[in-house]
Design a protein around this motif. Structure first.
Motif, PDB file in Angstrom:
ATOM      1  N   VAL A  72       0.832  -1.089   0.321  1.00  0.00           N
ATOM      2  CA  VAL A  72       0.065   0.049   0.126  1.00  0.00           C
ATOM      3  C   VAL A  72       0.933   1.016  -0.043  1.00  0.00           C
ATOM      4  O   VAL A  72       0.607   2.354  -1.135  1.00  0.00           O
ATOM      5  N   ALA A  73       1.720   1.366   0.810  1.00  0.00           N
ATOM      6  CA  ALA A  73       2.742   2.764   1.149  1.00  0.00           C
ATOM      7  C   ALA A  73       3.811   2.480  -0.592  1.00  0.00           C
ATOM      8  O   ALA A  73       3.171   3.797  -0.897  1.00  0.00           O
ATOM      9  N   THR A  74       3.930   1.880  -1.269  1.00  0.00           N
ATOM     10  CA  THR A  74       4.404   1.874  -2.280  1.00  0.00           C
ATOM     11  C   THR A  74       3.819   2.459  -3.172  1.00  0.00           C
ATOM     12  O   THR A  74       4.460   3.291  -4.054  1.00  0.00           O
ATOM     13  N   VAL A  75       2.411   1.591  -3.557  1.00  0.00           N
ATOM     14  CA  VAL A  75       1.888   2.211  -4.844  1.00  0.00           C
ATOM     15  C   VAL A  75       1.793   3.489  -4.432  1.00  0.00           C
ATOM     16  O   VAL A  75       1.177   4.279  -5.242  1.00  0.00           O
ATOM     17  N   VAL A  76       1.076   3.724  -3.293  1.00  0.00           N
ATOM     18  CA  VAL A  76       0.743   5.068  -3.116  1.00  0.00           C
ATOM     19  C   VAL A  76       1.527   6.405  -3.166  1.00  0.00           C
ATOM     20  O   VAL A  76       1.413   7.420  -3.603  1.00  0.00           O
ATOM     21  N   GLY A  77       2.294   6.273  -2.810  1.00  0.00           N
ATOM     22  CA  GLY A  77       4.187   6.813  -3.390  1.00  0.00           C
ATOM     23  C   GLY A  77       4.253   6.750  -4.388  1.00  0.00           C
ATOM     24  O   GLY A  77       4.322   7.886  -4.875  1.00  0.00           O
ATOM     25  N   LEU A  78       4.009   5.421  -5.005  1.00  0.00           N
ATOM     26  CA  LEU A  78       4.110   5.776  -6.819  1.00  0.00           C
ATOM     27  C   LEU A  78       3.021   6.625  -7.368  1.00  0.00           C
ATOM     28  O   LEU A  78       3.410   6.992  -8.128  1.00  0.00           O
ATOM     29  N   LEU A  79       2.042   7.108  -6.328  1.00  0.00           N
ATOM     30  CA  LEU A  79       0.535   7.704  -7.488  1.00  0.00           C
ATOM     31  C   LEU A  79       1.226   8.609  -7.141  1.00  0.00           C
ATOM     32  O   LEU A  79       0.288   9.728  -8.150  1.00  0.00           O
ATOM     33  N   LEU A  80       0.919   9.538  -6.054  1.00  0.00           N
ATOM     34  CA  LEU A  80       1.009  10.095  -6.199  1.00  0.00           C
ATOM     35  C   LEU A  80       3.015  11.008  -7.039  1.00  0.00           C
ATOM     36  O   LEU A  80       2.801  12.711  -6.616  1.00  0.00           O
ATOM     37  N   ARG A  81       3.996  10.363  -7.355  1.00  0.00           N
ATOM     38  CA  ARG A  81       5.083  10.622  -7.754  1.00  0.00           C
ATOM     39  C   ARG A  81       4.908  10.306  -9.261  1.00  0.00           C
ATOM     40  O   ARG A  81       5.206  10.968 -10.121  1.00  0.00           O
ATOM     41  N   ASP A  82       3.163  10.242  -9.648  1.00  0.00           N
ATOM     42  CA  ASP A  82       2.864   9.872 -11.106  1.00  0.00           C
ATOM     43  C   ASP A  82       3.144   8.972 -11.902  1.00  0.00           C
ATOM     44  O   ASP A  82       3.984   9.141 -13.274  1.00  0.00           O
ATOM     45  N   ILE A  83       4.195   7.733 -10.914  1.00  0.00           N
ATOM     46  CA  ILE A  83       4.077   6.078 -11.842  1.00  0.00           C
ATOM     47  C   ILE A  83       3.862   5.773 -11.736  1.00  0.00           C
ATOM     48  O   ILE A  83       4.161   4.986 -13.394  1.00  0.00           O
ATOM     49  N   LEU A  84       2.639   5.223 -10.824  1.00  0.00           N
ATOM     50  CA  LEU A  84       1.546   4.284 -11.322  1.00  0.00           C
ATOM     51  C   LEU A  84       0.634   4.717 -11.472  1.00  0.00           C
ATOM     52  O   LEU A  84       0.184   5.721 -10.545  1.00  0.00           O
ATOM     53  N   PRO A  85      -0.485   4.314 -12.462  1.00  0.00           N
ATOM     54  CA  PRO A  85      -2.022   5.139 -12.669  1.00  0.00           C
ATOM     55  C   PRO A  85      -3.082   4.813 -11.556  1.00  0.00           C
ATOM     56  O   PRO A  85      -3.098   3.541 -11.266  1.00  0.00           O
ATOM     57  N   TRP A  86      -3.398   5.326 -11.738  1.00  0.00           N
ATOM     58  CA  TRP A  86      -4.666   5.469 -10.447  1.00  0.00           C
ATOM     59  C   TRP A  86      -5.862   4.473 -10.539  1.00  0.00           C
ATOM     60  O   TRP A  86      -5.874   3.814  -9.510  1.00  0.00           O
ATOM     61  N   PRO A  87      -6.193   3.450 -11.955  1.00  0.00           N
ATOM     62  CA  PRO A  87      -6.701   2.852 -11.904  1.00  0.00           C
ATOM     63  C   PRO A  87      -5.922   1.551 -11.569  1.00  0.00           C
ATOM     64  O   PRO A  87      -6.452   0.980 -10.224  1.00  0.00           O
ATOM     65  N   PHE A  88      -4.887   1.010 -11.238  1.00  0.00           N
ATOM     66  CA  PHE A  88      -4.393   0.185 -10.567  1.00  0.00           C
ATOM     67  C   PHE A  88      -4.217   0.650  -9.238  1.00  0.00           C
ATOM     68  O   PHE A  88      -4.568  -0.815  -7.970  1.00  0.00           O
ATOM     69  N   VAL A  89      -4.359   1.224  -8.494  1.00  0.00           N
ATOM     70  CA  VAL A  89      -4.435   1.768  -6.980  1.00  0.00           C
ATOM     71  C   VAL A  89      -5.206   1.232  -6.925  1.00  0.00           C
ATOM     72  O   VAL A  89      -5.507   0.645  -5.682  1.00  0.00           O
TER      73      VAL A  89
END
Length: 216
Positions: A97-114
């Motif tokens: 969860v922490a990594t997913v949220v961190g990468l989301l906030l860095r615009d590295i991971l798209p929000w649908p995956f989150v």
């Protein structure tokens, strides 16, 4: 399994040995899990405050290796415990969860995956009262689910590596996305399997009722 000269049956001895070991706290696998737990805020600090992607990448790799080692060491050293059985999956989920949220906030991971990844865990968390109300332990971990978690925890550092300025940037991007898509698909599939188990328990196992008070 520990061997000892005793008149008790082997099954009884194994059961007592397992119960004694289950209460242990100070074990090597538990120490690794605690270190990984401490690494969660450090990871978020590296990702969001410092943008130290190289260090964050290294920390994620180390976390994945220690996650693999604590299970192996628990079996090799005969140091399985109730605390470890709870702590290891908890730290896994927290790291994810922490990594997913961190990468989301860095615009590295798209929000649908989150949404899919976190939503899956929220749904399964909501099924836990079904087991508790019936006095049952949560379902055993599905090996395929562990494989999916490993794939996701491998994908996330490589997605981060795909945004770093280094020679393996292209490889990191492609490899990370391949693992992410496969890991997410299997993660959702195993989530449906867990959900099916919870529904089956809710339908077939009655909730225990307390003893009726005796009338005088």
């Amino acid at each position: 399994m520990q061997l000892a000269v005793t008149s008790e049956p082997p099954d009884a001895l194994a059961e007592k040995s397992g119960e004694a070991g289950a209460d242990r706290i100070l074990t090597v696998p538990n120490a690794l899990s605690v270190l990984r737990l401490i690494g969660v805020p450090v990871l978020l600090w590296l990702l969001l405050a410092r943008h130290a992607d190289g260090w964050a990448f290294a920390l994620l790799i180390v976390s994945g290796v220690t996650d693999f080692l604590d299970g192996k060491l628990a079996r090799l050293l005969d140091q399985s415990s109730r605390l470890g059985a709870l702590l290891d999956p908890f730290v896994d989920r927290l790291y994810l969860v922490a990594t997913v949220v961190g990468l989301l906030l860095r615009d590295i991971l798209p929000w649908p995956f989150v949404v899919v990844l976190i939503g899956r865990d929220l749904v399964l968390t909501a099924t836990l009262p079904i087991y508790r109300r019936r006095g049952l332990a949560p379902p055993e971990v599905i090996y395929l689910g562990k494989a999916a978690t490993f794939a996701l925890m491998s994908a996330l550092p490589w997605l981060l590596a795909g945004h770093m300025d280094w020679p393996l940037r292209g490889f990191g991007h492609a490899f990370g996305w391949a693992l992410l898509v496969w890991g997410t698909a299997v993660y959702v599939w195993t989530g449906l399997l867990y959900l099916g188990k919870a529904v089956a328990v809710a339908r077939t196992v009655p909730i225990p009722t307390g003893e009726q008070p005796q009338r005088s």
